[in-house]
Design a protein around this motif. Structure first.
Motif, mmCIF file in Angstrom:
data_model
loop_
_atom_site.group_PDB
_atom_site.id
_atom_site.type_symbol
_atom_site.label_atom_id
_atom_site.label_comp_id
_atom_site.label_asym_id
_atom_site.label_seq_id
_atom_site.Cartn_x
_atom_site.Cartn_y
_atom_site.Cartn_z
ATOM 1 N N VAL A 135 0.848 -1.205 0.000
ATOM 2 C CA VAL A 135 0.000 0.000 0.000
ATOM 3 C C VAL A 135 0.881 1.252 0.000
ATOM 4 C CG1 VAL A 135 -1.714 1.318 1.324
ATOM 5 C CG2 VAL A 135 -1.970 -1.128 1.093
ATOM 6 N N GLY A 136 1.952 1.211 0.797
ATOM 7 C CA GLY A 136 2.877 2.349 0.863
ATOM 8 C C GLY A 136 3.477 2.663 -0.498
ATOM 9 N N LYS A 137 3.907 1.603 -1.208
ATOM 10 C CA LYS A 137 4.487 1.760 -2.553
ATOM 11 C C LYS A 137 3.451 2.348 -3.508
ATOM 12 C CE LYS A 137 8.695 0.289 -2.715
ATOM 13 N NZ LYS A 137 9.362 1.515 -2.490
ATOM 14 N N HIS A 138 2.250 1.829 -3.384
ATOM 15 C CA HIS A 138 1.164 2.268 -4.254
ATOM 16 C C HIS A 138 0.834 3.757 -4.009
ATOM 17 C CE1 HIS A 138 -2.898 2.468 -5.816
ATOM 18 N NE2 HIS A 138 -3.209 2.984 -4.646
ATOM 19 N N LEU A 139 0.824 4.163 -2.735
ATOM 20 C CA LEU A 139 0.535 5.571 -2.406
ATOM 21 C C LEU A 139 1.606 6.485 -2.992
ATOM 22 C CD1 LEU A 139 -0.672 5.220 1.296
ATOM 23 C CD2 LEU A 139 -2.069 5.880 -0.663
ATOM 24 N N GLU A 140 2.847 5.998 -2.953
ATOM 25 C CA GLU A 140 3.950 6.760 -3.516
ATOM 26 C C GLU A 140 3.712 7.009 -5.009
ATOM 27 O OE1 GLU A 140 7.637 5.263 -1.751
ATOM 28 O OE2 GLU A 140 8.462 5.495 -3.761
ATOM 29 N N GLU A 141 3.266 5.956 -5.708
ATOM 30 C CA GLU A 141 2.962 6.076 -7.142
ATOM 31 C C GLU A 141 1.834 7.084 -7.363
ATOM 32 O OE1 GLU A 141 4.385 4.699 -9.899
ATOM 33 O OE2 GLU A 141 5.897 4.231 -8.378
ATOM 34 N N HIS A 142 0.799 6.974 -6.539
ATOM 35 C CA HIS A 142 -0.364 7.863 -6.695
ATOM 36 C C HIS A 142 0.005 9.325 -6.469
ATOM 37 C CE1 HIS A 142 -4.329 5.442 -6.692
ATOM 38 N NE2 HIS A 142 -3.544 5.160 -7.686
ATOM 39 N N MET A 143 0.925 9.567 -5.551
ATOM 40 C CA MET A 143 1.322 10.954 -5.281
ATOM 41 C C MET A 143 1.971 11.571 -6.519
ATOM 42 S SD MET A 143 2.320 11.419 -1.343
ATOM 43 C CE MET A 143 2.731 9.795 -0.822
#
Ligand SMILES: [Fe+2]
Ligand SMILES: [Fe+2]
Length: 201
Positions: A135-143
């Motif tokens: 989820v952390g990696k995914h949030l980074e992408e979304h940012m």
């Protein structure tokens, strides 16, 4: 009680420990119609992810025989409840809606959580650590995908990312085992299906 929690997670009235909305002090940015639709799609994915996170924790909590793990899972679900509330609020501000498939994400993740919980507590915690990592990696992408002027959405995702990292560390300290490669791969594949679908519906 579990049924009540499930209905709350799916309908957007999840229980939380009611932390302040991270975007409260940010002004609404000027967004074109296309940008607004794109941000709403991203926030819908994040909202669906939080529904799934709640379901995972509920599923694991319900099967664990260990009182401490049960309490830890309940606490984690409450904290994910804040994230769920923040994503919900942002979707409302964008005049958009949550994923219509939330009940599907909930049921699927609940079953995955329950199976992980049945295998044993250290695997269950390993599952939490890996989920939070992904989820952390995914949030980074979304940012990176958000329009840079949309400081409201960025603030929310930044706070969520900090929290998810804390959840991951907590799980590791509680004795999480590292999951086999193919399970991690399967989790990534499942999350991808959700990400691709919830963006649109
Ligand atoms: Fe979360
Ligand atoms: Fe989390």
């Amino acid at each position: 009680m579990h049924f009540d929690q499930a209905i709350r997670a799916v309908t957007g009235c999840a229980q939380s420990n009611a932390r302040a909305y991270p975007a409260a002090s940010e002004a609404e940015a000027e967004l074109t119609a296309t940008q607004r639709q794109h941000v709403a799609g991203l926030m819908r994915v994040n909202h669906a992810g939080e529904v799934a996170a709640q379901a995972l924790y509920h599923g694991q909590g319900i099967v664990s025989k260990n009182k401490q793990i049960q309490a830890q899972m309940q606490q984690a679900a409450l904290e994910e409840g804040n994230h769920l509330a923040w994503c919900s609020q942002r979707l409302l501000e964008l005049n958009s809606h949550a994923s219509y498939l939330n009940p599907v994400w909930y049921v699927g993740s609940f079953m995955i959580g329950a199976v992980a919980g049945l295998v044993g507590d250290q695997w269950s915690l390993g599952f939490v650590a890996e989920t939070e990592y992904q989820v952390g990696k995914h949030l980074e992408e979304h940012m990176k995908l958000l329009p840079e002027q949309d400081s409201k959405s960025i603030k929310i995702l930044q706070q969520m990312q900090r929290d998810e990292e804390q959840h991951r560390e907590d799980a590791i300290h509680a004795g999480a085992a590292t999951l086999p490669f193919f399970i991690r791969k399967l989790m990534r594949w499942t999350a991808n299906v959700m990400v691709k679908t919830a963006y649109y519906i």
